[in-house]
Design a protein around this motif. Structure first.
Motif, PDB file in Angstrom:
ATOM      1  N   ALA A  53      -3.981   2.119   3.248  1.00 42.53           N
ATOM      2  CA  ALA A  53      -2.681   1.431   3.272  1.00 42.53           C
ATOM      3  C   ALA A  53      -2.682   0.189   2.394  1.00 42.53           C
ATOM      4  O   ALA A  53      -1.649  -0.159   1.801  1.00 42.53           O
ATOM      5  CB  ALA A  53      -2.320   1.068   4.709  1.00 42.53           C
ATOM      6  N   ALA A  57      -0.084  -0.647  -0.547  1.00 43.30           N
ATOM      7  CA  ALA A  57       0.653  -1.908  -0.651  1.00 43.30           C
ATOM      8  C   ALA A  57       0.484  -2.520  -2.040  1.00 43.30           C
ATOM      9  O   ALA A  57       1.443  -3.048  -2.613  1.00 43.30           O
ATOM     10  CB  ALA A  57       0.182  -2.885   0.422  1.00 43.30           C
ATOM     11  N   TYR A 322      -0.788  -2.571   5.687  1.00 50.02           N
ATOM     12  CA  TYR A 322       0.252  -2.548   4.655  1.00 50.02           C
ATOM     13  C   TYR A 322       1.114  -3.805   4.768  1.00 50.02           C
ATOM     14  O   TYR A 322       1.377  -4.498   3.771  1.00 50.02           O
ATOM     15  CB  TYR A 322       1.080  -1.288   4.847  1.00 50.02           C
ATOM     16  CG  TYR A 322       2.152  -1.024   3.817  1.00 50.02           C
ATOM     17  CD1 TYR A 322       1.849  -0.406   2.614  1.00 50.02           C
ATOM     18  CD2 TYR A 322       3.477  -1.356   4.077  1.00 50.02           C
ATOM     19  CE1 TYR A 322       2.839  -0.130   1.669  1.00 50.02           C
ATOM     20  CE2 TYR A 322       4.471  -1.094   3.150  1.00 50.02           C
ATOM     21  CZ  TYR A 322       4.148  -0.475   1.953  1.00 50.02           C
ATOM     22  OH  TYR A 322       5.144  -0.207   1.034  1.00 50.02           O
TER      23      TYR A 322
END
Length: 415
Positions: A53, A57, A322
């Protein structure tokens, strides 16, 4: 090899450390972020999901150029869920790697140690997965901010759910609690009782049980729960502990004789996926992120893109990681760089983020007093649903609870 395959190859194997960046760091001095996660051991899945994640991001931040977002370089270290090891890693990341931010941490006890170390060095610590409310109350320091739901949010929603769905006006509810024998479990039970009282729910305590963290045999506790029958059993376990408990409890009559509930981590996807057809129906569960709620384009995109990278659907830890990376980028952008820590703190205290777990019309916002991100909590029951294999059961029949505008401070000992 694409970055998707690179991150999958590194982290699915259980890496000890990883360094990734939103752009080539040769373009200038990046903002350095040191993340601490268990990448191996019983909680290693949460760290590996967080690593995927984080890369997602960083790619998202890059896509926002030229909107003024900073370049980020992220170093991920394996804590193995050990407090002393985590303190040492945090100190080395600050003193030797010269990171601008710390982030991550799964266990609340580890997070307290890392938060104290960050405060001593006046380094911002962006918490992404742990949930104990002490970090946003008596142990709060000016450098700590949490980007995922805490147990206090979960227990408030749980108390409302019990009042709406199970309150008996003729007699008190009988409620038992079983959770891990450390701060996370204690705080969850304390908060649930206090919120039940605030909601006007009459209840009696049938028992409370405290297995050690990473227990392997719950048979004695399951028998005690059966011997002291309750209308509701609230469970405070997470991860492998919850998986082990459910596997052992389903061999008994516990799930038929009481209503089982877990408001903070019970609905995490890895539990549903691991149990498959053996996941009991009718359990009341929630989690900090769900693959099938909210039914928004943003959440579906997040879940599908994660699957494309990792070959599995995400645990709730992924969405928290994230959010943490996006929060850092947003704060540095608003503060126009790293030169003014007060400006960064102000930006974090006034943070608003549109995240995959946000329903339409709502954005997660920071409570400036507690440094807790305020988010929506969705609670439901387990039902047959094979949309996200290997899970055969997902959560449905949702009840949705929006956060208060400011986060309450409770007595740490409601009794």
């Amino acid at each position: 090899m694409t970055w998707m395959k690179r991150i999958q190859g590194l982290c699915l194997a259980g890496c000890a450390a990883l360094s990734i960046a939103s752009q080539s760091v040769a373009q200038g001095q990046p903002v350095k972020v040191g993340c601490l996660y268990p990448l191996t051991g019983p909680a290693g899945l949460f760290g590996r999901d967080s690593s995927v994640a984080i890369q997602m991001a960083l790619v998202h931040i890059r896509s926002q150029k030229p909107a003024g977002y900073p370049e980020l370089e992220v170093i991920i270290e394996d804590t193995r869920s050990k407090s002393l090891r985590s303190e040492q890693i945090a100190r080395r990341l600050i003193e030797e790697e010269k990171v601008d931010f710390l982030c991550g941490v799964v266990s609340s006890s580890v997070a307290r140690a890392v938060s104290a170390e960050a405060a001593r060095h006046e380094t911002f610590f962006i918490g992404t997965d742990h949930a104990s409310p002490t970090l946003t109350t008596e142990a709060l320091n000016p450098y700590y901010f949490r980007m995922s739901n805490g147990t206090r949010q979960s227990m408030l929603a749980g108390a409302k759910y019990i009042r709406e769905s199970y309150q008996n006006p003729d007699k008190p509810l009988s409620i038992a609690f079983i959770g891990p024998d450390y701060e996370y479990g204690y705080q969850a039970w304390d908060d649930l009782r206090e919120f039940l009282r605030q909601e006007g729910v009459k209840f009696e305590i049938a028992g409370e049980y405290w297995p050690r963290l990473f227990e392997t045999d719950y048979s004695i506790y399951i028998q005690q729960l059966l011997d002291s029958p309750a209308d509701i059993v609230v469970n405070g376990h997470w991860g492998l502990d919850l998986l082990t408990f459910v596997k052992q409890a389903r061999l008994s009559t516990l799930f038929e004789s009481t209503q089982f509930m877990n408001f903070d981590a019970g609905g995490n996807f890895e539990i549903l996926a691991e149990l498959g057809n053996d996941m009991p129906l009718g359990l009341v569960l929630s989690a900090r992120h769900h693959v099938n709620w909210p039914p928004t384009d943003a959440n579906r995109t997040f879940v599908d893109e994660f699957y494309e990278i990792a070959g599995r659907y995400p645990s709730y830890a992924a969405q928290g990681a994230y959010a943490g990376i996006l929060a850092i980028a947003e704060a540095v952008k608003e503060a126009s760089g790293m030169s003014d820590k007060e400006a960064i703190r102000t930006a974090l205290e006034n943070l608003s983020l549109s995240l995959p777990e946000d329903p339409d019309g709502f954005s997660s916002v920071m409570d400036p007093t507690s440094h807790q991100l305020l988010q929506v909590q969705a609670i439901g029951k387990t039902i047959f649903n094979k949309t996200y294999k290997p899970a055969s059961v997902l959560i449905g029949e949702w009840s949705i609870y929006y956060p208060p505008q400011t986060w309450p401070t409770l007595d740490s000992n409601p009794d």
